[in-house]
Write an enzyme that holds these catalytic residues in place. Structure first.
Site, PDB file in Angstrom:
ATOM      1  N   CYS A  75      -3.191  11.228   3.637  1.00 15.90           N
ATOM      2  CA  CYS A  75      -3.349  10.162   2.474  1.00 15.90           C
ATOM      3  C   CYS A  75      -3.193  10.994   1.240  1.00 15.90           C
ATOM      4  CB  CYS A  75      -5.120   9.953   2.502  1.00 15.90           C
ATOM      5  SG  CYS A  75      -5.495   8.905   4.001  1.00 15.90           S
ATOM      6  N   HIS A  80      -5.000   1.734   7.131  1.00 11.55           N
ATOM      7  CA  HIS A  80      -3.552   1.742   6.741  1.00 11.55           C
ATOM      8  C   HIS A  80      -3.017   2.178   8.140  1.00 11.55           C
ATOM      9  CE1 HIS A  80      -4.614   2.738   2.226  1.00 11.55           C
ATOM     10  NE2 HIS A  80      -3.862   1.667   2.340  1.00 11.55           N
ATOM     11  N   GLU A 134       0.762  -1.312   0.024  1.00  6.13           N
ATOM     12  CA  GLU A 134      -0.079  -0.030   0.047  1.00  6.13           C
ATOM     13  C   GLU A 134       0.931   1.326   0.154  1.00  6.13           C
ATOM     14  OE1 GLU A 134      -3.508   0.081   0.162  1.00  6.13           O
ATOM     15  OE2 GLU A 134      -3.612  -2.015  -0.393  1.00  6.13           O
TER      16      GLU A 134
HETATM   17  O1  SUG Z   1      -7.957   2.893  -0.073  1.00  6.93           O
HETATM   18  N1  SUG Z   1     -10.633   5.122  -0.126  1.00  6.93           N
HETATM   19  C1  SUG Z   1      -9.517   4.795  -0.029  1.00  6.93           C
HETATM   20  C2  SUG Z   1      -8.605   5.908   1.081  1.00  6.93           C
HETATM   21  C3  SUG Z   1      -7.171   5.927   0.968  1.00  6.93           C
HETATM   22  C4  SUG Z   1      -6.646   6.393   2.000  1.00  6.93           C
HETATM   23  N2  SUG Z   1      -5.070   6.504   2.291  1.00  6.93           N
HETATM   24  C5  SUG Z   1      -4.452   6.590   3.167  1.00  6.93           C
HETATM   25  N3  SUG Z   1      -4.730   6.195   4.563  1.00  6.93           N
HETATM   26  N4  SUG Z   1      -3.228   6.753   3.079  1.00  6.93           N
HETATM   27  C6  SUG Z   1      -8.628   3.482   0.009  1.00  6.93           C
HETATM   28  O2  SUG Z   1      -9.691   2.662   1.175  1.00  6.93           O
HETATM   29  C7  SUG Z   1     -12.875   4.747  -1.121  1.00  6.93           C
HETATM   30  C8  SUG Z   1     -13.429   4.819  -2.627  1.00  6.93           C
HETATM   31  C9  SUG Z   1     -14.909   4.876  -2.489  1.00  6.93           C
HETATM   32  O3  SUG Z   1     -15.550   4.152  -1.923  1.00  6.93           O
HETATM   33  O4  SUG Z   1     -15.670   5.260  -3.604  1.00  6.93           O
HETATM   34  C10 SUG Z   1     -11.369   4.461  -1.262  1.00  6.93           C
HETATM   35  O5  SUG Z   1     -10.809   4.064  -2.222  1.00  6.93           O
END
Ligand code: SUG
Length: 448
Positions: A369, A250, A174
């Site tokens: 993020c 994460h 990730e």
């Molecule tokens: O991978 N959300 C992302 C959020 C990522 C956050 N990044 C960090 N913590 N670094 C994920 O879960 C949601 C998309 C949706 O539901 O439409 C999404 O992909």
């Protein structure tokens, strides 16, 4: 020679929407099917980038990806004109279709893992795009991410680009969301912390039971090998499976580091005392600030809903750091009173600045993020594509571009509109010219 930490934020793409795609990510799940506002989302992101640039930070921008991903839909058997592909996918396989529309590349903490030249064997900055295998919609990103990174850091003398790890759950990676780096200053060798959620080949080891652990130890080890990191400069840390099961998908939802500060929740890791001892030893016993937040002051639930740890800790001057926090932290009484008490402690963190990134927060993406950190020397910064670096001109240009091309309302039904695909491609084509990126998008390559 000056050294900097440069934050490269992801520009929110024109299809930003809420599709509930991320099991284990509470915000994504609870906002499924809400109506989004891509224009506002992109502007909120740009405002944060500009504010950091105005504070004297070096700030970069990473381009978004092409969505809907028509090429992925074709690979899955949808045929005909692009409009037909969208229409039939939306009708016959709505979940697959929605996954191919996500603007999730905005969260560039998941774009790649980056090791600065001070840590790597060949002295170059190493980039490995994250394969993001755990979520289908995110697994569509790594190839184009690699192209965007190469167009941004386009000089082999200073930058080494690796292919993402094999696309398999055993090597689920990730990126920087599970990686942080401690150092005395950005240009000197640091200690890179790789946080993983499970073991790929040993099911007897601790692992979460409710929600997936996206990152494996074996993936982290592979990235460290690719980057030529010294064992003495690396610490592998297992995330506490209990917090993954409470929505900490994460590590950057429960811990963040900057220079000699590690800010983390009491429940973030397994075997915390042993972890801290190893970090201290590898940091050569130089002064470190471990700021451990007790559950009695901030619960895991509050940490997840406010993103207290998905903050950016930035260095504004010697021994003066600021926390860039989402406005949700200010609105939550326990978290805002914790932050007040933090400022009174004897640590380099001297101020908190709140930002409204609610469009992204509703999908589980906070300030941290949205950014990929790259520690760089002045020479490396000079070798970076200058059109990707934030300044007054780029800020004005990108705001005009968003204003011209983005919608202010997007619901699930709108995603199948062929006009949205055209609008997005027109916008991205123009963006590659603004940012001097070349033909990075599949639609530009098939048009060649
Ligand atoms: O991978 N959300 C992302 C959020 C990522 C956050 N990044 C960090 N913590 N670094 C994920 O879960 C949601 C998309 C949706 O539901 O439409 C999404 O992909």
């Amino acid at each position: 020679m000056q050294q900097f930490e440069v934050n490269f934020d992801g520009l929110v793409g024109p299809t930003h929407n809420y599709a509930g795609l991320s099991v284990g990510n509470v915000a994504s799940q609870s906002n499924a099917n809400a109506v989004s506002n891509p224009k506002e989302a992109a502007k909120q992101g740009l405002a944060k980038m500009k504010a950091l640039a105005d504070m004297g930070m070096k700030q970069g921008v990473l381009a978004p990806q092409e969505r809907p991903d028509v090429a992925a839909l074709r690979r899955l058997g949808f045929t005909g004109s692009d409009g037909n592909v969208l229409k039939s996918a939306a009708k016959q396989a709505p979940q697959v279709f929605l996954a191919c529309c996500s603007a999730s590349s905005m969260w560039t903490a998941n774009a790649a893992t980056v090791s600065p030249g001070a840590d790597t064997a060949d002295g170059r900055i190493h980039f490995t795009p994250a394969n993001l295998t755990n979520k289908f919609h995110r697994s569509l990103e790594p190839e184009v991410t690699g192209r965007i990174l190469k167009a941004t850091f386009a000089n082999e003398k200073y930058f080494a680009h690796h292919t993402h790890l094999p696309d398999n759950e055993h090597f689920g990676d990730e990126g920087a969301a599970n990686h942080t780096r401690l150092c005395r200053n950005y240009g000197s060798a640091g200690v890179e912390l790789f946080v993983y959620g499970r073991y790929a080949f040993d099911s007897s080891k601790p692992a979460p039971s409710r929600y997936p652990a996206r990152q494996t130890l074996e993936a982290s080890q592979a990235v460290a090998r690719l980057h030529g990191l010294d064992d003495d400069g690396v610490v592998y840390i297992q995330q506490n499976p209990d917090v993954i099961d409470q929505g900490v998908f994460h590590n950057d939802v429960i811990a963040v580091g900057n220079q000699n500060v590690l800010f983390f929740h009491e429940q973030a890791f397994l075997n915390t005392p042993a972890v801290l001892t190893e970090i201290r030893r590898k940091f050569d016993d130089h002064p470190l600030h471990f700021i451990e937040v007790p559950t009695s002051q901030v619960s895991v639930l509050d940490a997840v809903s406010t993103y207290l740890f998905n903050t950016q800790i930035i260095t504004l001057s010697d021994n003066h750091m600021a926390i860039i926090a989402p406005s949700e932290c200010e609105e939550n009484p326990a978290v805002s009173s914790y932050l007040e008490s933090l400022l009174a402690m004897d640590t380099p963190i001297k101020e908190v600045k709140f930002f409204n990134v609610k469009q992204s927060m509703r999908n589980g993406g906070g300030p941290a993020c949205l950014r990929l950190r790259v520690a760089m020397t002045e020479q490396e910064l000079n070798a970076t594509n200058p059109r990707t670096l934030m300044n007054d001109i780029l800020f004005a240009r990108l705001n005009q571009w968003v204003e011209k091309h983005y919608r202010d309302r997007l619901s699930e039904q709108d995603l199948a509109d062929p006009a949205l695909l055209d609008e997005s491609r027109t916008a991205l084509d123009e963006l590659t010219q603004i940012m001097h990126l070349g033909s990075i998008y599949p639609f530009q390559q098939s048009a060649l």
